[in-house]
Design an enzyme around this catalytic site. Structure first.
Site, short mmCIF file in Angstrom:
data_model
loop_
_atom_site.label_atom_id
_atom_site.label_comp_id
_atom_site.label_asym_id
_atom_site.label_seq_id
_atom_site.Cartn_x
_atom_site.Cartn_y
_atom_site.Cartn_z
N THR A 106 79.38 52.70 15.91
CA THR A 106 79.28 52.72 14.23
C THR A 106 80.08 51.72 13.65
OG1 THR A 106 78.86 55.29 14.41
CG2 THR A 106 79.28 54.20 12.19
N LYS A 182 72.66 54.80 10.55
CA LYS A 182 73.47 55.53 10.99
C LYS A 182 74.56 55.66 10.27
CE LYS A 182 76.19 57.53 14.15
NZ LYS A 182 76.70 57.14 15.37
N LYS A 250 87.57 56.76 10.28
CA LYS A 250 86.92 55.45 10.47
C LYS A 250 85.66 55.35 9.96
CE LYS A 250 85.01 54.55 14.35
NZ LYS A 250 83.17 54.29 13.99
#
Length: 315
Positions: A106, A182, A250
């Site tokens: 990601t 995503k 994150k």
């Protein structure tokens, strides 16, 4: 120096043998592909060898592979693998022209776009291919792949995608689209986990039976996939990390950075990010992401099931 394109072997490289990478690499093996797994952990490498694969300590050993999957944590690790320290000595410069890099981490969409351009300048092909489904789906070869790339990229990775995924979404012809979708998924996943934790904290604070509450909600309109999947971790008192708190620190930070690029406010994602950040700051960063419920527990001092309590409950 790059080797001639006709020297590319049929080997598939997988960099990162964590929960997702190990499952993916083993799924490729089961479909008869020749796979080399790479990880800094000797334990991970040994486990992959026990599963029938070959292993490598450094990405440089994957230079001859026709396809290399990057199943690493973040963009910094992608940089280190592909371009090495300060842009010197990475895997990308050693790969044969025409080889494919499948970038599965990601990362920010803007980073994915730039990475595709950098790899193309080296004669390499990139498939922007973030994955979703967790460790269980990785092990069974049933991941969802949110991908974008050229027709050449798909042609060269067809066998790999078939082996690792139940669903491959083709979202565009250039890198960036896969990572964009995503990021939307991670926005929702993080918000839903934080909301599930907050809802269970509310129930616990009101003295409700949490097992009964879980049963009611999973059969009612308030249910979500994350509620159904993560709340059992809370009920068992088991915070063994399948996906850690720090992963959503994150990912939600990437959501916010992208929002700033777009000048799009996202207060709901911001609230979820603050809860995960609080959990990480409390020392829970490596626990399962459902451990965000403990932020609420420390503020309100309600009881949560402990692991030994779960073991004593009848199944």
């Amino acid at each position: 120096m790059s080797t001639p394109s006709n020297a590319v072997s049929p080997d598939i490289g997988v960099v990162g043998l964590g929960a997702m990478g190990m499952g993916t690499a083993c799924s490729l093996l089961r479909q008869g592909l020749s796979v080399i797994g790479c990880d800094i952990s000797p334990t991970a490498r040994a486990a992959f060898e026990d599963a029938g694969g070959r292993s490598a300590e450094t990405p440089a050993a994957l230079a001859g592979c026709s396809v290399v999957l990057l199943v690493v944590v973040n963009a910094d690790q992608v940089e280190q693998v592909l371009f090495g320290a300060e842009g010197q000595g990475g895997l990308a410069a050693a790969m044969s022209p025409g080889s494919v890099v499948m970038q599965c981490a990601t990362v920010a969409p803007s980073y994915a776009v730039a990475l595709g351009e950098r790899l193309a300048a080296l004669g390499l092909v990139m498939l922007d291919a973030p994955i979703s489904g967790g460790a269980a789906k990785a092990r069974t070869g049933e991941l969802s792949v949110m991908s974008s790339g050229t027709a050449e990229a798909y042609e060269k990775t067809d066998a790999v995608l078939s082996a690792m995924a139940a669903k491959v979404y083709r979202l565009g012809e250039q890198p960036g689209a896969g990572s964009s979708v995503k990021l939307v998924n991670q926005h929702l996943a993080g918000v839903h986990i934080a909301a599930a934790a907050e809802a269970m904290a509310l129930g616990a604070s009101m003295g409700l039976d949490l097992e009964v509450l879980y049963d009611v909600i999973t059969h009612s309109a308030g249910n979500s996939w994350m509620f159904e999947n993560r709340v059992p971790h809370i009920l068992k008192g088991d915070y063994t990390p399948l996906s850690a708190v720090d992963i959503f620190v994150k990912d939600l930070n990437i959501v916010h950075a992208t929002g700033r690029e777009l000048k799009l406010p996202m207060p709901v994602a911001g609230s979820a990010l603050q809860q995960f950040t609080a959990a990480s700051g409390a020392g829970l960063g490596r626990e399962d992401d459902s451990a965000v419920v403990k932020v609420y527990q420390r503020l309100r001092h309600f009881d949560l099931p402990a692991a030994n309590d779960a073991e004593e409950r009848p199944s």
